[in-house]
Design an enzyme around this catalytic site. Sequence first.
Site, PDB file in Angstrom:
ATOM      1  NE  ARG A 152      -3.532   2.709   0.705  1.00  0.00           N
ATOM      2  CZ  ARG A 152      -3.308   3.937   0.232  1.00  0.00           C
ATOM      3  NH1 ARG A 152      -2.280   4.168  -0.587  1.00  0.00           N
ATOM      4  NH2 ARG A 152      -4.102   4.939   0.550  1.00  0.00           N
TER       5      ARG A 152
ATOM      6  CG  HIS B 294      -0.883   6.570   1.882  1.00  0.00           C
ATOM      7  ND1 HIS B 294      -0.377   5.325   2.149  1.00  0.00           N
ATOM      8  CD2 HIS B 294      -1.951   6.714   2.715  1.00  0.00           C
ATOM      9  CE1 HIS B 294      -1.098   4.729   3.086  1.00  0.00           C
ATOM     10  NE2 HIS B 294      -2.062   5.555   3.448  1.00  0.00           N
TER      11      HIS B 294
ATOM     12  CG  HIS C  23      -4.469   9.444   5.538  1.00  0.00           C
ATOM     13  ND1 HIS C  23      -4.439   9.290   6.896  1.00  0.00           N
ATOM     14  CD2 HIS C  23      -4.032   8.269   5.012  1.00  0.00           C
ATOM     15  CE1 HIS C  23      -4.018   8.062   7.184  1.00  0.00           C
ATOM     16  NE2 HIS C  23      -3.749   7.424   6.064  1.00  0.00           N
TER      17      HIS C  23
ATOM     18  CD  GLU D 124      -3.389   3.978   8.216  1.00  0.00           C
ATOM     19  OE1 GLU D 124      -3.541   4.796   7.290  1.00  0.00           O
ATOM     20  OE2 GLU D 124      -2.672   2.970   8.112  1.00  0.00           O
TER      21      GLU D 124
ATOM     22  CG  HIS E  69       1.366   5.821   6.793  1.00  0.00           C
ATOM     23  ND1 HIS E  69       0.795   7.063   6.989  1.00  0.00           N
ATOM     24  CD2 HIS E  69       0.374   5.024   6.354  1.00  0.00           C
ATOM     25  CE1 HIS E  69      -0.485   7.001   6.696  1.00  0.00           C
ATOM     26  NE2 HIS E  69      -0.782   5.781   6.289  1.00  0.00           N
TER      27      HIS E  69
ATOM     28  CD  GLU F  74      -7.280   3.380   2.160  1.00  0.00           C
ATOM     29  OE1 GLU F  74      -7.380   4.069   3.183  1.00  0.00           O
ATOM     30  OE2 GLU F  74      -6.194   2.945   1.756  1.00  0.00           O
TER      31      GLU F  74
END
Length: 447
Positions: free
Chosen positions: A140, A143, A145, A149, A188, A211
Amino acid sequence: MHTSSLVSLALLATSAVAAPARQHPLMHEKSPYRKDYKDPYDHKIDAVGDGLQPLPIGNGDDRGTDMMGPRNPARERQNPDLVRPPTTDHGTMKNMRWSFADSHIRIEENGWTRQTTVRELPTSRDLAGVNMRLDEGVIRELHWHKEAEWAYVLEGSVRITALDPDGGSFIDDLEKGDLWYFPSGHPHSLQGLAPHGTEFLLVFDSGSFSEDSTFILSDWLAHTPKSVLSENFRLPPEVFNALPEKEKYIFQGSIPGPIKEETPKNFKKSKLNFTHKMLAQEPVNATGGRVRITDSTNFPISKTVAAGHLDIDPGAMREMHWHPNADEWSFFIRGRARVTIFAAEGNARTFDYMAGDVGIVPRNMGHFIENLSDDEPLEVLEIFRADKFQDFSLFQWMGETPQRLVRDHLFQQDPELGEKFWKAVEGAKSDVIKSPQSGEEEFSDEL
Ligand SMILES: *[C@@H]1O[C@H](CO)[C@@H](O)[C@H](O)[C@H]1NC(C)=O
Ligand SMILES: *[C@@H]1O[C@H](CO)[C@@H](O)[C@H](O)[C@H]1NC(C)=O
Ligand SMILES: *[C@@H]1O[C@H](CO)[C@@H](O)[C@H](O)[C@H]1NC(C)=O
């Protein structure tokens, strides 16, 4: 349709064969969903485990009848307490249940992701959840945000990387029952490890999180003039012709070696610890199960998410309680459960949950969690947008309130029963999961 019209229809048929005697569903012997069944105490019914087909037939009274129209029997078995609510339910309530099985899945290279947010479940306002699977070596991508999280590893193992605002870097490998927490904006990545990669639950501290709308490394570079990339990285612009044209999101990467070998040379170790071993924590032993609580007290970085992990034993019950500081966002890992949510003003509604379901209990609303299953223990995560896990136990409250006050409230009509009740709660000790009562009295099956 009346029986008389059925008869006349049958007579109209050309090859009239005697119709087989129809067993009236309301009279099915074994089923508790029949008119002559009465359970004055509204015991739980495990419709899935016992292969029962719930029907909206009142419990020992004249209400309700069978169903004739289109229906979804599997869903009705999963929701026996919506089809025939306990007699104590009353009033209306927003929906408090969503199954990840009803969430759209985004399928990517050797991985997938699906989410439960305020769009799927409107009561999921405080938190949003994502269930993600990454096969071995699948990434993944790097990225960030705006939401923090929090994550719980459901299966397999995963490597995480993160950076803190002081330039400190963090790498760790996690297994089932481990957590990570990335504060808002911290960049992360996640990668599935050998042999089968990983599956995990991500929780974001806003219900409206998506997401699909995170800040992704490849997406940013694909939307930056190559001349700027050239300046920024002090390289000729042609170098960047090799970049992906759009975001990669989830993709197959190469298999990583041990952390020692992967760590960059000038690695500056972060002073923060982004991970925690929740399942490895020593549990609090209740009479009916085990509880592990992780919040900023024992996992300091997790300032906006607190959680409890519950193992609820055979027949046991997470006791009646409420949470004063946040809505509960629960995720059912194993088993089946019955939960009644008390919303004040006489309103209460019962929902049933099973593995893969998300449940909401708004802040301060009273509730319990009963194990419904005959063959599986119940394993649940209770998650909150809060720095501390807090709850109030009804049992404890009663036991720590003057006896006269408790009796006057509940047993003015029968002082003897009041005495019995008082003995049960006196000196109450915290017992968050209660073991089943021995020799529980059988209830009447007769009208
Ligand atoms: C973070 O804390 C956990 C304890 O929960 C510990 O096991 C782990 O080694 C720590 N990780 C790092 C990289 O410091
Ligand atoms: C809880 O029970 C387990 C298993 O019986 C035991 O090993 C553990 O020490 C107990 N923990 C506490 C805090 O008493
Ligand atoms: C769950 O509770 C039921 C009682 O309703 C009990 O019979 C069953 O054994 C329990 N399941 C397990 C294994 O936890």
